[in-house]
Scaffold this motif. Structure first.
Motif, PDB file in Angstrom:
ATOM      1  N   GLU A  67       1.356  -0.968   0.225  1.00  0.00           N
ATOM      2  CA  GLU A  67      -0.194  -0.166  -0.353  1.00  0.00           C
ATOM      3  C   GLU A  67       0.697   1.713  -0.129  1.00  0.00           C
ATOM      4  OE1 GLU A  67      -3.486   0.718   2.482  1.00  0.00           O
ATOM      5  OE2 GLU A  67      -3.759  -1.400   2.468  1.00  0.00           O
ATOM      6  N   LEU A  68       2.162   1.062   1.119  1.00  0.00           N
ATOM      7  CA  LEU A  68       3.060   2.283   0.667  1.00  0.00           C
ATOM      8  C   LEU A  68       3.716   2.478  -0.620  1.00  0.00           C
ATOM      9  CD1 LEU A  68       4.453   1.593   4.410  1.00  0.00           C
ATOM     10  CD2 LEU A  68       2.507   3.311   3.581  1.00  0.00           C
ATOM     11  N   SER A  69       3.769   1.613  -1.506  1.00  0.00           N
ATOM     12  CA  SER A  69       4.767   1.757  -2.893  1.00  0.00           C
ATOM     13  C   SER A  69       3.717   3.139  -3.447  1.00  0.00           C
ATOM     14  CB  SER A  69       4.639   0.779  -3.122  1.00  0.00           C
ATOM     15  OG  SER A  69       3.408  -0.107  -3.536  1.00  0.00           O
ATOM     16  N   VAL A  70       2.741   2.395  -3.952  1.00  0.00           N
ATOM     17  CA  VAL A  70       1.334   3.439  -4.136  1.00  0.00           C
ATOM     18  C   VAL A  70       1.531   4.354  -3.843  1.00  0.00           C
ATOM     19  CG1 VAL A  70      -1.092   3.530  -5.271  1.00  0.00           C
ATOM     20  CG2 VAL A  70      -0.437   1.134  -4.408  1.00  0.00           C
ATOM     21  N   LEU A  71       1.798   5.078  -2.696  1.00  0.00           N
ATOM     22  CA  LEU A  71       2.368   7.061  -2.130  1.00  0.00           C
ATOM     23  C   LEU A  71       3.259   7.276  -2.761  1.00  0.00           C
ATOM     24  CD1 LEU A  71       0.965   6.374   1.180  1.00  0.00           C
ATOM     25  CD2 LEU A  71      -1.063   7.084  -0.870  1.00  0.00           C
ATOM     26  N   GLY A  72       4.063   6.369  -3.506  1.00  0.00           N
ATOM     27  CA  GLY A  72       5.226   6.657  -4.144  1.00  0.00           C
ATOM     28  C   GLY A  72       6.739   5.799  -2.865  1.00  0.00           C
ATOM     29  N   ALA A  73       6.498   5.503  -1.671  1.00  0.00           N
ATOM     30  CA  ALA A  73       6.961   4.532  -1.259  1.00  0.00           C
ATOM     31  C   ALA A  73       8.491   3.688  -1.749  1.00  0.00           C
ATOM     32  CB  ALA A  73       6.853   3.975   0.155  1.00  0.00           C
ATOM     33  N   PHE A  74       9.437   3.741  -1.542  1.00  0.00           N
ATOM     34  CA  PHE A  74      10.901   3.245  -2.174  1.00  0.00           C
ATOM     35  C   PHE A  74      11.689   2.567  -0.562  1.00  0.00           C
ATOM     36  CE2 PHE A  74      15.266   3.217  -3.221  1.00  0.00           C
ATOM     37  CZ  PHE A  74      15.052   2.283  -4.023  1.00  0.00           C
ATOM     38  N   ILE A  75      11.572   1.193  -0.915  1.00  0.00           N
ATOM     39  CA  ILE A  75      12.274   1.237  -0.289  1.00  0.00           C
ATOM     40  C   ILE A  75      13.840   0.608  -0.024  1.00  0.00           C
ATOM     41  CG2 ILE A  75      13.375  -1.874   0.903  1.00  0.00           C
ATOM     42  CD1 ILE A  75      10.273  -2.840  -0.783  1.00  0.00           C
ATOM     43  N   ASP A  76      14.081   1.171   0.970  1.00  0.00           N
ATOM     44  CA  ASP A  76      15.538   1.730   0.962  1.00  0.00           C
ATOM     45  C   ASP A  76      16.238   0.896   0.127  1.00  0.00           C
ATOM     46  OD1 ASP A  76      17.134   4.135   1.544  1.00  0.00           O
ATOM     47  OD2 ASP A  76      18.480   2.493   3.638  1.00  0.00           O
ATOM     48  N   GLU A  77      16.476  -0.619   0.446  1.00  0.00           N
ATOM     49  CA  GLU A  77      17.646  -0.996  -0.046  1.00  0.00           C
ATOM     50  C   GLU A  77      17.660  -1.557  -1.398  1.00  0.00           C
ATOM     51  OE1 GLU A  77      19.419  -5.633   1.447  1.00  0.00           O
ATOM     52  OE2 GLU A  77      17.868  -5.352   2.523  1.00  0.00           O
ATOM     53  N   ILE A  78      18.126  -1.255  -2.359  1.00  0.00           N
ATOM     54  CA  ILE A  78      18.169  -1.563  -3.857  1.00  0.00           C
ATOM     55  C   ILE A  78      18.163  -2.551  -4.045  1.00  0.00           C
ATOM     56  CG2 ILE A  78      18.651  -0.733  -6.059  1.00  0.00           C
ATOM     57  CD1 ILE A  78      19.445   2.148  -5.082  1.00  0.00           C
ATOM     58  N   ARG A  79      17.615  -3.685  -3.915  1.00  0.00           N
ATOM     59  CA  ARG A  79      17.394  -4.579  -4.227  1.00  0.00           C
ATOM     60  C   ARG A  79      17.089  -4.862  -6.009  1.00  0.00           C
ATOM     61  NH1 ARG A  79      15.178  -8.848   0.539  1.00  0.00           N
ATOM     62  NH2 ARG A  79      16.690  -7.674   1.834  1.00  0.00           N
ATOM     63  N   GLU A  80      18.138  -5.988  -6.760  1.00  0.00           N
ATOM     64  CA  GLU A  80      17.565  -6.289  -8.441  1.00  0.00           C
ATOM     65  C   GLU A  80      15.861  -6.964  -8.098  1.00  0.00           C
ATOM     66  OE1 GLU A  80      18.309  -6.643 -11.831  1.00  0.00           O
ATOM     67  OE2 GLU A  80      20.354  -5.295 -11.224  1.00  0.00           O
ATOM     68  N   VAL A  81      15.011  -6.123  -9.127  1.00  0.00           N
ATOM     69  CA  VAL A  81      13.751  -6.754  -9.417  1.00  0.00           C
ATOM     70  C   VAL A  81      13.846  -7.895  -9.499  1.00  0.00           C
ATOM     71  CG1 VAL A  81      13.309  -6.278 -12.150  1.00  0.00           C
ATOM     72  CG2 VAL A  81      11.907  -6.044 -10.594  1.00  0.00           C
ATOM     73  N   ASN A  82      12.533  -8.443  -9.775  1.00  0.00           N
ATOM     74  CA  ASN A  82      12.904 -10.552  -9.071  1.00  0.00           C
ATOM     75  C   ASN A  82      11.921 -10.235 -10.044  1.00  0.00           C
ATOM     76  OD1 ASN A  82      12.855 -13.170  -8.377  1.00  0.00           O
ATOM     77  ND2 ASN A  82      10.776 -12.563  -6.686  1.00  0.00           N
ATOM     78  N   LEU A  83      11.841 -11.523 -11.519  1.00  0.00           N
ATOM     79  CA  LEU A  83      11.134 -11.733 -12.389  1.00  0.00           C
ATOM     80  C   LEU A  83      11.307 -12.832 -12.720  1.00  0.00           C
ATOM     81  CD1 LEU A  83      13.087  -9.630 -15.269  1.00  0.00           C
ATOM     82  CD2 LEU A  83      11.272  -8.911 -13.997  1.00  0.00           C
ATOM     83  N   VAL A  84      10.047 -13.754 -12.760  1.00  0.00           N
ATOM     84  CA  VAL A  84       9.461 -15.175 -12.811  1.00  0.00           C
ATOM     85  C   VAL A  84       8.424 -15.608 -14.313  1.00  0.00           C
ATOM     86  CG1 VAL A  84       8.325 -16.498 -11.734  1.00  0.00           C
ATOM     87  CG2 VAL A  84       9.564 -14.944  -9.574  1.00  0.00           C
ATOM     88  N   ALA A  85       8.714 -16.067 -14.720  1.00  0.00           N
ATOM     89  CA  ALA A  85       7.824 -17.421 -15.495  1.00  0.00           C
ATOM     90  C   ALA A  85       7.013 -17.116 -15.404  1.00  0.00           C
ATOM     91  CB  ALA A  85       9.112 -17.432 -16.755  1.00  0.00           C
ATOM     92  N   ALA A  86       5.332 -16.266 -16.465  1.00  0.00           N
ATOM     93  CA  ALA A  86       4.460 -16.923 -16.028  1.00  0.00           C
ATOM     94  C   ALA A  86       4.384 -18.792 -16.992  1.00  0.00           C
ATOM     95  CB  ALA A  86       3.999 -15.991 -16.964  1.00  0.00           C
ATOM     96  N   GLU A  87       3.851 -19.262 -16.418  1.00  0.00           N
ATOM     97  CA  GLU A  87       3.346 -20.718 -16.609  1.00  0.00           C
ATOM     98  C   GLU A  87       2.889 -21.178 -17.925  1.00  0.00           C
ATOM     99  OE1 GLU A  87       3.251 -23.488 -13.270  1.00  0.00           O
ATOM    100  OE2 GLU A  87       5.609 -23.121 -12.491  1.00  0.00           O
ATOM    101  N   LYS A  88       1.580 -20.381 -18.070  1.00  0.00           N
ATOM    102  CA  LYS A  88       0.215 -20.494 -18.401  1.00  0.00           C
ATOM    103  C   LYS A  88      -0.174 -18.916 -19.138  1.00  0.00           C
ATOM    104  CE  LYS A  88      -1.197 -24.318 -15.964  1.00  0.00           C
ATOM    105  NZ  LYS A  88      -3.542 -25.092 -15.029  1.00  0.00           N
ATOM    106  N   ASP A  89      -0.984 -18.939 -20.410  1.00  0.00           N
ATOM    107  CA  ASP A  89      -1.149 -17.271 -20.881  1.00  0.00           C
ATOM    108  C   ASP A  89      -2.666 -17.078 -19.117  1.00  0.00           C
ATOM    109  OD1 ASP A  89      -0.513 -18.205 -22.759  1.00  0.00           O
ATOM    110  OD2 ASP A  89      -1.724 -18.522 -23.904  1.00  0.00           O
ATOM    111  N   LYS A  90      -2.789 -15.882 -19.833  1.00  0.00           N
ATOM    112  CA  LYS A  90      -3.467 -15.090 -18.269  1.00  0.00           C
ATOM    113  C   LYS A  90      -3.264 -15.863 -17.291  1.00  0.00           C
ATOM    114  CE  LYS A  90      -7.341 -15.197 -21.963  1.00  0.00           C
ATOM    115  NZ  LYS A  90      -8.746 -15.795 -22.469  1.00  0.00           N
TER     116      LYS A  90
END
Length: 407
Positions: A67-90
């Motif tokens: 919820e805080l991220s929508v206000l513009g809160a940024f997590i101080d510790e910069i980490r790489e974005v976590n990417l996960v592949a979708a296993e199915k359409d939709k």
């Protein structure tokens, strides 16, 4: 306790971002400590706060941070974005990041990348070969899409309230009310429209049939003819009653100019649809002389695109109505990314739909006689919308006159 440090920056005091951050944290059962705060002392200065957010469980902490991220809160510790592949359409991976409509970047491969075509309630997908990030609605997810999961590496930048003197769009932070200074708002909107058009920007209209019922269709038609409007998004009803008013002088069987009930006038909208069907389309009806004026006529004559999204309650519908709502949504989504301002006038469902598609950078005005229409837009997350509670039969003529004051 589970802990994460967040940062807030910008006009966080004027925009109540700091206050809302603390309130959300406490309301959801978390705790916070303000580790650092720097308050701007001049109108041009921004403020900064570093806050430690605490919660008893990782799930609760993530819920608060979400919820805080929508206000513009940024997590101080910069980490790489976590990417996960979708296993199915939709089908997205569990824990996927659900986007807001604010300017968003992700930290990918050591650098911040802009998320393109931002829209709320979508998923963020990364094209690793092209090093691009963009949003997709869940219905468009395909197996193999690399999707952002969690909040790490996501930075959201909402629009901040200015510390300069109050402008027309600063009213977006006030309660929905019919007691706002109407002429001041309309004059401010007219000034914004002129400025946008002077810069080569685009303005869209999302309209309901009340525009025609109240006799204001001629003003909207004139705005289209004069180049103020670049796209119309509506339903079958606006187009049908606009065409009815041109062919028969009525809307819902009532004479537009006099307000008198016309014998058998309740059949006029069906007769209007029938005539357009005979021509084959609205454009064909203009070209063969069946349709000689009105909103849809001016759209055709001035090459202004229109999207008529169908619904289960439509009569007819007109041949130009897109009866597959997903196809209509795709077109609306396209135009939502192209416009700089949208006026949503007397149509609750279309206004809410468009509000869901718009980036928060787009200046948006919702005009309706019903306060709940504006409230629903705000509740859905379209906080950038300026709400005006008034009769459209009053609003459009006044706006037209304000745009021509210097003529």
């Amino acid at each position: 306790m589970n802990k994460r440090i967040i940062e807030l920056s910008g006009h966080i005091i004027d925009s109540m971002t700091l206050t809302r951050t603390m309130a959300i944290t406490m309301d959801k059962g978390g705790e916070f400590d303000i580790l650092e705060i720097d308050v701007g002392r001049k109108k041009s200065d921004t403020s900064y706060a570093k806050i430690e957010v605490q919660a008893e469980s990782p799930e609760l902490l993530n819920s608060i941070l979400d919820e805080l991220s929508v206000l513009g809160a940024f997590i101080d510790e910069i980490r790489e974005v976590n990417l996960v592949a979708a296993e199915k359409d939709k089908v997205a991976p569990e824990g996927f990041y659900s986007s807001s409509n604010h300017l968003t970047h992700i930290f990918y491969d050591g650098e911040w990348i802009l998320v393109e075509d931002i829209e709320m309630d979508c998923l963020v997908v990364v094209d690793e070969q092209k090093r691009r990030a963009f949003v997709k609605p869940i219905a468009n997810i395909r197996a193999g899409d690399k999707i952002v999961v969690g909040l790490d590496g996501v930075r959201v930048t909402p629009p901040h309230r200015s510390r300069d003197k109050q402008q027309v769009f600063e009213f977006m932070n006030s309660d929905v009310s019919s007691e706002k200074p109407l002429m001041n708002l309309i004059n401010g909107i007219a000034d914004e429209m002129k400025e946008i058009k002077a810069k080569g920007g685009k303005i869209g209209i999302v309209g309901g049939p009340a525009i025609v019922h109240t006799g204001s269709g001629k003003y909207l038609a004139s705005l289209i003819k004069e180049g103020y409007i670049d796209v119309i998004m509506a339903g079958n009803a606006l187009a049908t009653h606009d065409i009815e008013s041109n062919l028969f002088g009525t809307s819902l069987g009532i004479e537009v100019e006099t307000g008198k009930i016309v014998a058998h006038g309740h059949t006029h909208h069906m007769r209007a649809i029938n005539r357009i069907n005979n021509s084959g389309s609205i454009r064909a009806a203009v070209e063969d002389g069946t349709l000689t004026g009105g909103i849809m006529y001016e759209c055709v004559k001035n090459d202004v695109p229109f999207v008529l999204a169908g619904s289960i309650r439509d009569d007819g519908p007109l041949p130009d109505v897109i009866t597959d709502v997903i196809d209509a949504q795709k077109l609306m989504r396209k135009y939502a990314q192209e416009v700089d301002m949208v006026l949503m006038i007397s149509t609750m469902l279309h206004s809410i739909a468009m509000g869901n598609l718009l980036p928060s950078r787009v200046k948006s005005i919702c005009v309706d006689i019903n306060p709940s229409t504006v409230t629903k837009l705000s509740d859905r997350g379209s906080a950038q919308v300026l709400g005006i509670v008034t009769d459209i039969g009053t609003f459009l003529p006044l706006l037209y006159n304000a745009l021509h004051e210097d003529d």
